[in-house]
Design an enzyme around this catalytic site. Structure first.
Site, short mmCIF file in Angstrom:
data_model
loop_
_atom_site.label_atom_id
_atom_site.label_comp_id
_atom_site.label_asym_id
_atom_site.label_seq_id
_atom_site.Cartn_x
_atom_site.Cartn_y
_atom_site.Cartn_z
N ALA A 1 0.87 -1.18 0.00
CA ALA A 1 0.00 0.00 0.00
C ALA A 1 0.90 1.23 0.00
CB ALA A 1 -0.88 -0.01 1.24
N GLY B 1 0.67 -5.12 1.01
CA GLY B 1 -0.57 -5.27 0.23
C GLY B 1 -0.31 -5.90 -1.14
N GLU C 1 -0.33 -9.46 -0.47
CA GLU C 1 -1.71 -9.88 -0.17
C GLU C 1 -2.57 -9.92 -1.44
OE1 GLU C 1 -2.15 -6.92 2.98
OE2 GLU C 1 -2.68 -8.56 4.34
N GLU D 1 4.63 -5.35 7.41
CA GLU D 1 3.73 -4.41 8.10
C GLU D 1 4.10 -4.12 9.55
OE1 GLU D 1 2.70 -6.62 5.90
OE2 GLU D 1 1.05 -5.81 4.71
N1 COA Z 1 4.57 3.24 -0.67
C1 COA Z 1 4.93 4.39 -1.25
N2 COA Z 1 6.03 4.55 -2.01
C2 COA Z 1 6.78 3.46 -2.19
C3 COA Z 1 6.48 2.22 -1.63
C4 COA Z 1 5.31 2.13 -0.84
N3 COA Z 1 4.90 0.98 -0.27
N4 COA Z 1 7.44 1.33 -1.98
C5 COA Z 1 8.30 1.99 -2.76
N5 COA Z 1 7.90 3.27 -2.89
C6 COA Z 1 8.55 4.34 -3.67
C7 COA Z 1 9.79 4.87 -2.98
O1 COA Z 1 9.44 5.84 -2.01
C8 COA Z 1 10.54 5.44 -4.16
O2 COA Z 1 9.93 6.67 -4.51
P1 COA Z 1 10.87 7.97 -4.81
O3 COA Z 1 11.74 7.54 -5.95
O4 COA Z 1 9.88 9.03 -5.16
O5 COA Z 1 11.65 8.19 -3.55
C9 COA Z 1 10.22 4.49 -5.29
O6 COA Z 1 9.03 3.80 -4.89
C10 COA Z 1 11.31 3.45 -5.53
O7 COA Z 1 11.54 2.77 -4.30
P2 COA Z 1 13.00 2.70 -3.59
O8 COA Z 1 12.76 2.54 -2.13
O9 COA Z 1 13.84 3.83 -4.04
O10 COA Z 1 13.56 1.34 -4.23
P3 COA Z 1 14.64 0.39 -3.57
O11 COA Z 1 14.98 -0.59 -4.64
O12 COA Z 1 15.72 1.15 -2.91
O13 COA Z 1 13.85 -0.37 -2.38
C11 COA Z 1 11.98 -1.56 -1.43
C12 COA Z 1 12.77 -1.22 -2.71
C13 COA Z 1 10.75 -2.36 -1.86
C14 COA Z 1 12.85 -2.39 -0.48
C15 COA Z 1 11.57 -0.25 -0.73
O14 COA Z 1 10.95 0.60 -1.68
C16 COA Z 1 10.58 -0.46 0.39
O15 COA Z 1 10.97 -0.89 1.47
N6 COA Z 1 9.28 -0.15 0.16
C17 COA Z 1 8.26 -0.27 1.15
C18 COA Z 1 7.83 -1.70 1.26
C19 COA Z 1 6.80 -1.86 2.36
O16 COA Z 1 7.05 -1.67 3.53
N7 COA Z 1 5.57 -2.21 1.95
C20 COA Z 1 4.50 -2.47 2.84
C21 COA Z 1 3.66 -1.27 3.05
S1 COA Z 1 2.37 -1.69 4.18
#
Ligand code: COA
Length: 259
Positions: free
Chosen positions: A71, A114, A117, A137
């Site tokens: 999400a 999400g 999920e 989460e």
């Molecule tokens: N919500 C909002 N934005 C998200 C996102 C999320 N769940 N997951 C990734 N993004 C965005 C990042 O903020 C980034 O945006 P920006 O370029 O404007 O800063 C873009 O997507 C690329 O992600 P980035 O984090 O730079 O890629 P990465 O390869 O370094 O890391 C992840 C990848 C998946 C490890 C990391 O993005 C992450 O931890 N995301 C959240 C995952 C999460 O906790 N999901 C559950 C939510 S309940």
């Protein structure tokens, strides 16, 4: 013909031999599910659920980095108890699970929170070697309230589901296959062909018999309503906690600092 324009959050491919493909289309944000994507998916469900020509629904993510990284944390951060009780993501994923014909999640890259999920709500999951599944989460001060607490356990067993839900650790494609989280693993390049092959095997069978088989399988699964109400209520409590805001702010701040 596409239902929605190219720049939309969800792309709809033309129906091909009974196979309908919906693509989550926000690759710059790793296809994080925000409200407009949720709305677009609901619209697609409304439009296609009653179409008897759809025999298989495929869900996938645009780009090669993610199916969906969860999400949208920027939106999630501001959600409150009343939003949790509306079960925004769970409501959509239930519709995916209830879609009248079989559904396949085609996963490349991250399927987190999400996103995982949503893949779990599909009948089948086929992934590329780059796939990474996880439920992070609790690290963000909330629970996986949109299906993982019941669908993940149903799929991989309660013991493994407990580990993944408590630790939030990521599972790669090979492990996902070993534990039964995915049906098939192929190279990323072969993903579309593998999905088309599986969809083709399903689509050539009798549509009515297949749809009824799906409904029969659904009747032996799935928790009671009161269980789901508990999960939404638990999420409502988390959505009001300062720790949730602190943890989500920390994620958003890290991203801002890096920009
Ligand atoms: N919500 C909002 N934005 C998200 C996102 C999320 N769940 N997951 C990734 N993004 C965005 C990042 O903020 C980034 O945006 P920006 O370029 O404007 O800063 C873009 O997507 C690329 O992600 P980035 O984090 O730079 O890629 P990465 O390869 O370094 O890391 C992840 C990848 C998946 C490890 C990391 O993005 C992450 O931890 N995301 C959240 C995952 C999460 O906790 N999901 C559950 C939510 S309940």
């Amino acid at each position: 013909m596409a239902l929605v324009p190219k720049e939309a959050q969800v792309l709809v491919d033309a129906l091909h031999d009974g196979v309908l493909t919906l693509t989550l289309n926000r690759p710059d944000k790793l296809n994080a599910l925000d409200q407009s994507m949720i709305d677009a998916l609901h619209a697609a469900m409304d439009y296609y659920a009653s179409n008897p020509d759809v025999r298989v629904l495929v869900l996938t993510g645009a780009g090669n980095k993610a199916f969906a990284a969860g999400a949208d944390i920027a939106q999630l951060r501001d959600r409150r108890a009343a939003d949790a009780l509306r079960a925004i993501n769970a409501g959509l994923f239930d519709r995916v699970a209830a879609f009248p014909c079989p559904t396949i999640a085609a996963v490349r890259g991250f399927a987190l929170g999400g996103g995982c999920e949503l893949a779990l709500a599909c009948d089948l999951r086929i992934c590329g070697m780059s796939a990474k599944f996880g439920q992070p989460e609790t690290g963000l001060g909330i629970l996986a309230a949109a299906g993982a607490t019941w669908r993940l356990a149903a799929l991989i067993g309660l013991g493994r589901a407990r580990e993944l839900l408590y630790t939030g650790r990521l599972v790669d494609a090979a492990e996902a296959h070993t534990i039964g989280l995915v049906n098939q693993v192929v190279s990323d390049d072969e993903l579309s062909a593998a999905v088309a092959e599986m969809a083709g095997l399903i689509a050539r069978n009798d549509s009515l018999a297949t749809r009824l088989t799906k409904q029969a399988l659904r009747l032996v699964q799935g928790p009671e309503d009161h269980y789901r109400q508990f999960v939404s209520a638990a999420q409502a409590v988390c959505f009001e906690s300062p720790e949730k805001v602190r943890r989500m702010d920390a994620f958003l701040e890290r991203k801002k600092r890096r920009a």
